[in-house]
Design a protein around this motif. Structure first.
Motif, PDB file in Angstrom:
ATOM      1  N   UNK A  62       0.839  -1.204   0.000  1.00 51.44           N
ATOM      2  CA  UNK A  62       0.000   0.000   0.000  1.00 51.44           C
ATOM      3  C   UNK A  62       0.872   1.252   0.000  1.00 51.44           C
ATOM      4  N   UNK A  63       1.959   1.236   0.797  1.00 54.76           N
ATOM      5  CA  UNK A  63       2.840   2.392   0.871  1.00 54.76           C
ATOM      6  C   UNK A  63       3.561   2.609  -0.450  1.00 54.76           C
ATOM      7  N   UNK A  64       3.919   1.475  -1.115  1.00 53.16           N
ATOM      8  CA  UNK A  64       4.649   1.599  -2.385  1.00 53.16           C
ATOM      9  C   UNK A  64       3.791   2.226  -3.471  1.00 53.16           C
ATOM     10  N   UNK A  65       2.494   2.052  -3.398  1.00 49.02           N
ATOM     11  CA  UNK A  65       1.607   2.606  -4.428  1.00 49.02           C
ATOM     12  C   UNK A  65       1.121   4.008  -4.091  1.00 49.02           C
ATOM     13  N   UNK A  66       1.446   4.497  -2.898  1.00 48.13           N
ATOM     14  CA  UNK A  66       1.019   5.845  -2.512  1.00 48.13           C
ATOM     15  C   UNK A  66       2.213   6.783  -2.369  1.00 48.13           C
ATOM     16  N   UNK A  67       3.055   6.497  -1.384  1.00 47.16           N
ATOM     17  CA  UNK A  67       4.224   7.345  -1.146  1.00 47.16           C
ATOM     18  C   UNK A  67       5.393   6.466  -0.719  1.00 47.16           C
ATOM     19  N   UNK A  68       6.142   5.877  -1.673  1.00 44.89           N
ATOM     20  CA  UNK A  68       7.250   4.980  -1.317  1.00 44.89           C
ATOM     21  C   UNK A  68       8.334   5.720  -0.558  1.00 44.89           C
ATOM     22  N   UNK A  69       8.789   5.178   0.592  1.00 49.22           N
ATOM     23  CA  UNK A  69       9.839   5.845   1.379  1.00 49.22           C
ATOM     24  C   UNK A  69      11.196   5.644   0.730  1.00 49.22           C
TER      25      UNK A  69
ATOM     26  N   UNK B  35       4.070 -13.722  -8.294  1.00 46.28           N
ATOM     27  CA  UNK B  35       2.901 -13.212  -9.009  1.00 46.28           C
ATOM     28  C   UNK B  35       3.254 -11.857  -9.594  1.00 46.28           C
ATOM     29  N   UNK B  36       3.198 -11.687 -10.883  1.00 46.49           N
ATOM     30  CA  UNK B  36       3.555 -10.392 -11.480  1.00 46.49           C
ATOM     31  C   UNK B  36       2.610  -9.300 -11.007  1.00 46.49           C
ATOM     32  N   UNK B  37       3.187  -8.123 -10.830  1.00 43.70           N
ATOM     33  CA  UNK B  37       2.379  -6.989 -10.370  1.00 43.70           C
ATOM     34  C   UNK B  37       1.593  -6.406 -11.530  1.00 43.70           C
ATOM     35  N   UNK B  38       0.419  -6.001 -11.183  1.00 46.26           N
ATOM     36  CA  UNK B  38      -0.415  -5.347 -12.196  1.00 46.26           C
ATOM     37  C   UNK B  38       0.027  -3.902 -12.371  1.00 46.26           C
ATOM     38  N   UNK B  39      -0.165  -3.422 -13.556  1.00 46.08           N
ATOM     39  CA  UNK B  39       0.256  -2.053 -13.867  1.00 46.08           C
ATOM     40  C   UNK B  39      -0.590  -1.065 -13.086  1.00 46.08           C
ATOM     41  N   UNK B  40       0.071  -0.114 -12.452  1.00 49.82           N
ATOM     42  CA  UNK B  40      -0.617   0.925 -11.709  1.00 49.82           C
ATOM     43  C   UNK B  40      -0.656   2.167 -12.587  1.00 49.82           C
ATOM     44  N   UNK B  41      -1.842   2.420 -13.135  1.00 54.52           N
ATOM     45  CA  UNK B  41      -1.968   3.503 -14.117  1.00 54.52           C
ATOM     46  C   UNK B  41      -1.824   4.864 -13.475  1.00 54.52           C
ATOM     47  N   UNK B  42      -2.180   4.942 -12.163  1.00 50.44           N
ATOM     48  CA  UNK B  42      -2.105   6.253 -11.526  1.00 50.44           C
ATOM     49  C   UNK B  42      -0.672   6.709 -11.333  1.00 50.44           C
ATOM     50  N   UNK B  43       0.286   5.714 -11.119  1.00 54.02           N
ATOM     51  CA  UNK B  43       1.673   6.081 -10.887  1.00 54.02           C
ATOM     52  C   UNK B  43       2.564   5.707 -12.040  1.00 54.02           C
ATOM     53  N   UNK B  44       2.013   4.999 -13.040  1.00 54.88           N
ATOM     54  CA  UNK B  44       2.835   4.514 -14.134  1.00 54.88           C
ATOM     55  C   UNK B  44       3.757   3.407 -13.679  1.00 54.88           C
TER      56      UNK B  44
ATOM     57  N   UNK C 288      18.475   8.817  -6.310  1.00 51.88           N
ATOM     58  CA  UNK C 288      18.733   8.723  -7.731  1.00 51.88           C
ATOM     59  C   UNK C 288      17.756   7.829  -8.460  1.00 51.88           C
ATOM     60  N   UNK C 289      16.712   7.327  -7.808  1.00 54.04           N
ATOM     61  CA  UNK C 289      15.707   6.474  -8.437  1.00 54.04           C
ATOM     62  C   UNK C 289      14.420   7.250  -8.626  1.00 54.04           C
ATOM     63  N   UNK C 290      13.738   6.921  -9.710  1.00 54.15           N
ATOM     64  CA  UNK C 290      12.418   7.527  -9.906  1.00 54.15           C
ATOM     65  C   UNK C 290      11.435   6.919  -8.927  1.00 54.15           C
ATOM     66  N   UNK C 291      10.298   7.547  -8.823  1.00 52.35           N
ATOM     67  CA  UNK C 291       9.276   7.068  -7.902  1.00 52.35           C
ATOM     68  C   UNK C 291       8.786   5.682  -8.306  1.00 52.35           C
ATOM     69  N   UNK C 292       8.654   5.448  -9.619  1.00 58.33           N
ATOM     70  CA  UNK C 292       8.190   4.136 -10.089  1.00 58.33           C
ATOM     71  C   UNK C 292       9.218   3.060  -9.776  1.00 58.33           C
ATOM     72  N   UNK C 293      10.519   3.388  -9.975  1.00 53.33           N
ATOM     73  CA  UNK C 293      11.549   2.409  -9.655  1.00 53.33           C
ATOM     74  C   UNK C 293      11.595   2.096  -8.164  1.00 53.33           C
TER      75      UNK C 293
END
Length: 435
Positions: free
Chosen positions: A322-329, A352-361, A393-398
């Motif tokens: 849940x934290x990773x999809x909202x505000x990853x620390x 299990x592969x993660x589903x694409x999160x369209x809100x965060x890309x 140095x990482x993007x939010x998605x990474x």
């Protein structure tokens, strides 16, 4: 044949021959033995400096109860005592070819043999008789329900083996007055106990050994015989009612790792299993030893701990996703390096592969395809993008994907621990059962 006026005639070696005039078709005249009966309060010897030798044997016909809490063994014995009575002797040829008689035991002198470990008062029934042979041999048999102290070690319950002692001794006569011997060999006692065993309950008899140490009480020395009785618990009942249900519940909890970590049903499922396991432990409390620490209690504690750890880990991963999809620390460098080092396709845990999160890309990627910090597809990240990750140095998605991968790695690790625990448990049970 001598007249009734003289009931005894002195024979060779200070023995006494009973007048057989009382032996007829109407039975034995009790006055023939009256002189012997009158001396029952005294040890039957012609010289009090000579000790009386008492031969002992017994048959262990039943193991009734083993109380681990009170450290007591309850068994049923047929005790056999035999000794020579120098005042009883007759000639069978002059006495109607009678070689053996039964005499009420209360009319004879009886040795004060007792079991040192016994915690009960002797409850020998009244009216028992003893066999008396024409050569003065007296054989006295009596049944005994013995509750004795036994140092019980229940660590390997229900695969435990106990060694209890039955010490026969006299509390009145020292070794100067009484010596103890064996009426049968130990292997005969063992064979008779197995052949005449009346119970096929929880315990089985393994073996009987003996020793003949002396017992010192102050300045007095008493003769004694110590029998070491080895018994073993039959574990089938406990394996079926304790180990098998517990193993099934733990195995189901392990299989719950195949539910996707993102699933909302995993945590409630594990909580239901944990509740069921607690109910199981409450129901089996009567079958477990009330005192001491047993191996099976440690096993149940480990099972409960693993199930609690599994639930906590599921809650943690749910929160992490849940934290990773909202505000990853921000991710520490050592954790990022660890993920890069251990990144490989999972072979045991079903990822299990993660589903694409369209809100965060957010797109699921393998760690092996991640670039070094600060790079994405061969292009340096700008300062604004790097600032989003606390300077990592990482993007939010990474960063979000790294935390997701960390959660799955934790899930995989606990699943492997579960498999190792189950394999170790099954191996331990098989080894203990076979030995």
């Amino acid at each position: 044949m001598e007249g009734r006026g003289s009931l005894f005639s002195t024979g060779r070696a200070n023995t006494f021959t009973i007048n057989c005039s009382g032996f007829d078709q109407q039975g034995v005249d009790p006055t023939v033995f009256q002189s012997v009966f009158n001396k029952k309060d005294f040890r039957p010897v012609t010289n009090f400096s000579i000790p009386t030798r008492i031969n002992i044997s017994f048959t262990l016909s039943a193991i009734l109860e083993v109380d681990a809490q009170l450290q007591l063994l309850t068994s049923f014995l047929w005790l056999k005592l035999s000794w020579n009575h120098p005042f009883i002797s007759w000639d069978p040829q002059e006495c109607g070819d009678i070689k053996k008689l039964t005499i009420t035991a209360e009319n004879l002198w009886l040795p004060d043999i007792f079991i040192v470990e016994s915690m009960d008062v002797d409850q020998t029934p009244d009216g028992l008789s003893a066999y008396v042979s024409n050569d003065g041999r007296v054989v006295y048999n009596k049944p005994m329900r013995v509750t004795s102290i036994c140092n019980l070690d229940i660590f390997y319950f229900p695969f435990d083996q106990q060694n209890c002692t039955l010490t026969f001794s006299s509390f009145l006569y020292t070794e100067e007055s009484m010596l103890l011997g064996m009426d049968k060999e130990v292997w005969e006692i063992m064979d008779n106990s197995r052949d005449l065993g009346r119970t096929q309950g929880e315990w089985e008899l393994l073996g009987i050994n003996k020793a003949t140490p002396k017992m010192s009480v102050g300045t007095s020395l008493f003769d004694q015989i110590v029998f070491y009785v080895a018994i073993r618990r039959r574990p089938t009942l406990y394996v079926i009612n304790l180990l098998v249900p517990s193993s099934f519940l733990v195995a189901i909890d392990a299989l719950s790792f195949y539910l996707p970590a993102e699933s909302e049903n995993r945590a409630p499922f594990k909580m239901t299993l944990l509740l069921g396991y607690n109910v199981f432990l409450l129901n089996i409390s009567d079958l477990l030893p009330a005192t001491g620490t047993s191996l099976i209690s440690v096993y149940f504690a480990l099972c409960l701990s693993l199930m609690v750890l599994s639930l906590l880990e599921t809650i943690f991963i749910t929160y992490l996703l849940h934290l990773a999809t909202t505000q990853p620390p921000p991710m520490p460098c050592w954790l990022h390096s660890l993920l890069l080092h251990h990144a490989s396709p999972r072979t045991c845990y079903p990822a299990v592969p993660h589903k694409e999160n369209t809100s965060l890309g957010l797109i699921s990627t393998h760690l092996s395809g991640l670039k070094e910090p600060g790079k994405l597809g061969g292009k340096e990240l700008g300062p604004k993008e790097a600032e989003l990750n606390g300077g990592s140095g990482l993007t939010r998605a990474q960063l979000a994907d790294l935390w997701v991968q960390f959660g799955h790695m934790m899930d995989n690790l606990l699943f492997r621990i579960y498999l190792l625990f189950l394999a170790t448990s099954v191996t331990t049970v098989l080894v203990l059962w076979n030995t």
